[in-house]
Design a protein around this motif. Sequence first.
Motif, PDB file in Angstrom:
ATOM      1  N   SER A  78      21.901  32.239  25.010  1.00 29.25           N
ATOM      2  CA  SER A  78      21.837  31.082  25.920  1.00 29.25           C
ATOM      3  C   SER A  78      20.499  31.022  26.648  1.00 29.25           C
ATOM      4  CB  SER A  78      22.983  31.148  26.935  1.00 29.25           C
ATOM      5  OG  SER A  78      22.788  32.253  27.815  1.00 29.25           O
ATOM      6  N   SER A  79      19.615  31.964  26.354  1.00 26.17           N
ATOM      7  CA  SER A  79      18.290  32.001  26.991  1.00 26.17           C
ATOM      8  C   SER A  79      17.391  30.899  26.434  1.00 26.17           C
ATOM      9  CB  SER A  79      17.626  33.355  26.760  1.00 26.17           C
ATOM     10  OG  SER A  79      18.420  34.393  27.255  1.00 26.17           O
ATOM     11  N   ASP A  80      16.376  30.541  27.220  1.00 25.38           N
ATOM     12  CA  ASP A  80      15.381  29.566  26.760  1.00 25.38           C
ATOM     13  C   ASP A  80      14.359  30.208  25.824  1.00 25.38           C
ATOM     14  OD1 ASP A  80      16.249  27.241  28.381  1.00 25.38           O
ATOM     15  OD2 ASP A  80      15.717  28.568  30.051  1.00 25.38           O
ATOM     16  N   GLU A  81      14.195  31.525  25.985  1.00 27.82           N
ATOM     17  CA  GLU A  81      13.194  32.243  25.186  1.00 27.82           C
ATOM     18  C   GLU A  81      13.580  33.716  25.147  1.00 27.82           C
ATOM     19  OE1 GLU A  81       8.463  31.621  24.695  1.00 27.82           O
ATOM     20  OE2 GLU A  81       9.116  32.027  26.736  1.00 27.82           O
ATOM     21  N   ILE A  82      13.188  34.385  24.059  1.00 25.15           N
ATOM     22  CA  ILE A  82      13.503  35.806  23.896  1.00 25.15           C
ATOM     23  C   ILE A  82      12.206  36.566  23.626  1.00 25.15           C
ATOM     24  CG2 ILE A  82      14.661  37.523  22.425  1.00 25.15           C
ATOM     25  CD1 ILE A  82      16.796  35.358  21.843  1.00 25.15           C
ATOM     26  N   ILE A  83      12.018  37.666  24.346  1.00 23.19           N
ATOM     27  CA  ILE A  83      10.942  38.614  24.026  1.00 23.19           C
ATOM     28  C   ILE A  83      11.603  39.820  23.381  1.00 23.19           C
ATOM     29  CG2 ILE A  83       9.152  40.139  24.943  1.00 23.19           C
ATOM     30  CD1 ILE A  83       8.830  38.225  27.286  1.00 23.19           C
ATOM     31  N   LYS A  84      11.149  40.189  22.195  1.00 22.84           N
ATOM     32  CA  LYS A  84      11.773  41.334  21.522  1.00 22.84           C
ATOM     33  C   LYS A  84      10.789  42.476  21.335  1.00 22.84           C
ATOM     34  CE  LYS A  84      11.201  40.410  16.540  1.00 22.84           C
ATOM     35  NZ  LYS A  84      10.443  41.602  16.210  1.00 22.84           N
ATOM     36  N   SER A  85      11.337  43.675  21.362  1.00 18.91           N
ATOM     37  CA  SER A  85      10.548  44.873  21.088  1.00 18.91           C
ATOM     38  C   SER A  85      10.000  44.798  19.673  1.00 18.91           C
ATOM     39  CB  SER A  85      11.442  46.106  21.237  1.00 18.91           C
ATOM     40  OG  SER A  85      10.874  47.206  20.562  1.00 18.91           O
ATOM     41  N   PRO A  86       8.766  45.306  19.449  1.00 16.25           N
ATOM     42  CA  PRO A  86       8.208  45.306  18.091  1.00 16.25           C
ATOM     43  C   PRO A  86       9.071  46.066  17.078  1.00 16.25           C
ATOM     44  CG  PRO A  86       6.535  45.905  19.703  1.00 16.25           C
ATOM     45  CD  PRO A  86       7.828  45.879  20.430  1.00 16.25           C
ATOM     46  N   GLY A  87       9.883  47.003  17.582  1.00 14.13           N
ATOM     47  CA  GLY A  87      10.714  47.801  16.681  1.00 14.13           C
ATOM     48  C   GLY A  87      11.903  47.056  16.102  1.00 14.13           C
ATOM     49  N   ILE A  88      12.238  45.888  16.644  1.00 13.73           N
ATOM     50  CA  ILE A  88      13.386  45.115  16.156  1.00 13.73           C
ATOM     51  C   ILE A  88      12.908  44.176  15.048  1.00 13.73           C
ATOM     52  CG2 ILE A  88      15.198  43.471  16.760  1.00 13.73           C
ATOM     53  CD1 ILE A  88      14.922  44.482  19.684  1.00 13.73           C
ATOM     54  N   PRO A  89      13.453  44.314  13.832  1.00 12.06           N
ATOM     55  CA  PRO A  89      12.983  43.457  12.739  1.00 12.06           C
ATOM     56  C   PRO A  89      13.502  42.025  12.863  1.00 12.06           C
ATOM     57  CG  PRO A  89      14.752  44.899  11.968  1.00 12.06           C
ATOM     58  CD  PRO A  89      14.457  45.299  13.381  1.00 12.06           C
ATOM     59  N   ASP A  90      12.789  41.086  12.242  1.00 13.16           N
ATOM     60  CA  ASP A  90      13.232  39.683  12.242  1.00 13.16           C
ATOM     61  C   ASP A  90      14.542  39.500  11.495  1.00 13.16           C
ATOM     62  OD1 ASP A  90      11.200  38.626  13.796  1.00 13.16           O
ATOM     63  OD2 ASP A  90       9.845  38.409  12.093  1.00 13.16           O
ATOM     64  N   THR A  91      14.888  40.491  10.663  1.00 10.86           N
ATOM     65  CA  THR A  91      16.122  40.397   9.877  1.00 10.86           C
ATOM     66  C   THR A  91      17.351  40.854  10.665  1.00 10.86           C
ATOM     67  OG1 THR A  91      15.597  42.583   8.965  1.00 10.86           O
ATOM     68  CG2 THR A  91      14.969  40.656   7.644  1.00 10.86           C
ATOM     69  N   ALA A  92      17.166  41.363  11.889  1.00 12.72           N
ATOM     70  CA  ALA A  92      18.313  41.777  12.703  1.00 12.72           C
ATOM     71  C   ALA A  92      19.214  40.567  12.943  1.00 12.72           C
ATOM     72  CB  ALA A  92      17.834  42.355  14.032  1.00 12.72           C
ATOM     73  N   PRO A  93      20.527  40.727  12.821  1.00 11.57           N
ATOM     74  CA  PRO A  93      21.450  39.590  12.942  1.00 11.57           C
ATOM     75  C   PRO A  93      21.243  38.754  14.207  1.00 11.57           C
ATOM     76  CG  PRO A  93      22.630  41.530  12.176  1.00 11.57           C
ATOM     77  CD  PRO A  93      21.243  41.977  12.499  1.00 11.57           C
ATOM     78  N   LEU A  94      21.022  39.404  15.344  1.00 14.74           N
ATOM     79  CA  LEU A  94      20.835  38.677  16.597  1.00 14.74           C
ATOM     80  C   LEU A  94      19.578  37.809  16.557  1.00 14.74           C
ATOM     81  CD1 LEU A  94      21.809  38.147  19.476  1.00 14.74           C
ATOM     82  CD2 LEU A  94      20.615  40.218  20.206  1.00 14.74           C
ATOM     83  N   ILE A  95      18.520  38.335  15.956  1.00  6.92           N
ATOM     84  CA  ILE A  95      17.263  37.573  15.856  1.00  6.92           C
ATOM     85  C   ILE A  95      17.444  36.394  14.900  1.00  6.92           C
ATOM     86  CG2 ILE A  95      14.797  37.703  15.301  1.00  6.92           C
ATOM     87  CD1 ILE A  95      15.731  39.355  17.777  1.00  6.92           C
ATOM     88  N   LYS A  96      18.162  36.614  13.815  1.00  7.08           N
ATOM     89  CA  LYS A  96      18.450  35.515  12.882  1.00  7.08           C
ATOM     90  C   LYS A  96      19.204  34.387  13.592  1.00  7.08           C
ATOM     91  CE  LYS A  96      18.624  37.615   8.267  1.00  7.08           C
ATOM     92  NZ  LYS A  96      19.514  37.984   7.167  1.00  7.08           N
ATOM     93  N   LYS A  97      20.191  34.767  14.403  1.00  8.11           N
ATOM     94  CA  LYS A  97      20.975  33.759  15.139  1.00  8.11           C
ATOM     95  C   LYS A  97      20.082  32.978  16.108  1.00  8.11           C
ATOM     96  CE  LYS A  97      25.378  36.259  14.880  1.00  8.11           C
ATOM     97  NZ  LYS A  97      26.350  37.099  15.608  1.00  8.11           N
ATOM     98  N   ALA A  98      19.164  33.681  16.762  1.00  4.85           N
ATOM     99  CA  ALA A  98      18.237  33.011  17.685  1.00  4.85           C
ATOM    100  C   ALA A  98      17.360  32.013  16.938  1.00  4.85           C
ATOM    101  CB  ALA A  98      17.376  34.051  18.405  1.00  4.85           C
TER     102      ALA A  98
END
Length: 447
Positions: A63-83
Amino acid sequence: MKKRLAILGAGESGVGAAQLALKEGYDVFVSDRSKIKEKYKSVLTGLKVEWEEETHSEDRILSSDEIIKSPGIPDTAPLIKKAHEKGTPVISEIEFAARYSKAHFTCITGSNGKTTTTLMIYHLYQKAGLDVGLAGNIGQSFAKQVAEGDREYFVLELSSFQLDGMFDFKADIAVLLNITPDHLDRYEYKMENYVASKMRILQNMDKNGAFIYWADDEFIPNAMKNYSIEAKCYPFSDTQELKEGASLNKIKEKLQININNQTFEMSIHDLALQGKHNLYNSMASGISGRILDLRKELIRESLSDFQNIEHRLEHVTNVHGIEFINDSKATNVNSTWYALESMGKPTVWIVGGVDKGNDYSMLFELVKDKVKAIICLGNDNQKIVDAFGDKVGAIQQAKTAREAVTKAYELATKGDAVLLSPACASFDLFENYEDRGHQFKTAVRSL
């Protein structure tokens, strides 16, 4: 209404991003799937930031307007895909912090050598009296430093993972040292994807920018053909004579930098760090200094008195005429190639750990030429034994740093070197490469 920001990962970059976001008026939520270190918990609590550990509250994050993610989290992580599916921007701490900095950015990336070159350039800028900060993939969080007080200059070490989360960021000086296969598991095992990630350092650069790159790299010159590069290009090479950039005068044994019809020369024997790869690092650093029109004498001093980082070809001590060198940071074959290439003495090589699918064939000639014996430091050493068994006089096995050092010392004679350059990750026997390096140094000093 405050803009809602979710920060994934509560390490150095995530906590720094939270600090800057609060200062800039965001509604901040920090979430980490792992346990958060106590020092970061206390910072977040002191900032009165809402945080969670060992879970991700998906509804809250998405529900955030923007997400900052750690470099260690891949773009393929399910949560990132949903975002991404939802259209929520997912960016890196570097991208976020740069919005609030008016600094001149010198940015360094590459598969190998970027930490050394970043520190070398930072050392040069400091020596010149510039108001400069050091950040990125090294040291304190960039965002934290911007929150506490912007600088005129920042020297940023950038990994491919950080570059992947950068979109509007623009480097003023971009340095691309080399591209060799690494982290391919994050890039669908496609080299072209990894190359494209490294080339992101060029994005948004205009004619006022400068691009410093290795002209002899297997991938960079070809990749450049696919980009419309507005920045001024400054190649460096030890095999080509270059009208502009840096090259090696082999007859005079001098590093030469030509910029704006002005030439800077320095004996390669005066460089603080020896070896071919460190010549490249020095060339890139020297070019960046000349682009800023720093005095030639100052650049000469900086390249001759620079001290390298711990665990990267670090001279430990001499014991009865045997030199011990800690290169524990060499966690891939290419890094170890550079280490072996720089050795000017008969070498006992300590190698091994968690193999990341290593192809050791690129080391065969160097090992035949320079290595007299091998100590395998790891739980499973068969692949190393199979690769090098017929190329050295002796191969022995060790399960501790002390055992490896003792065996290496017994195999070495006066005038030799003992080199810890594992070419592998450390997690089978050690906490990390720093732990491995520290245990090596402790063992050497107890001889």
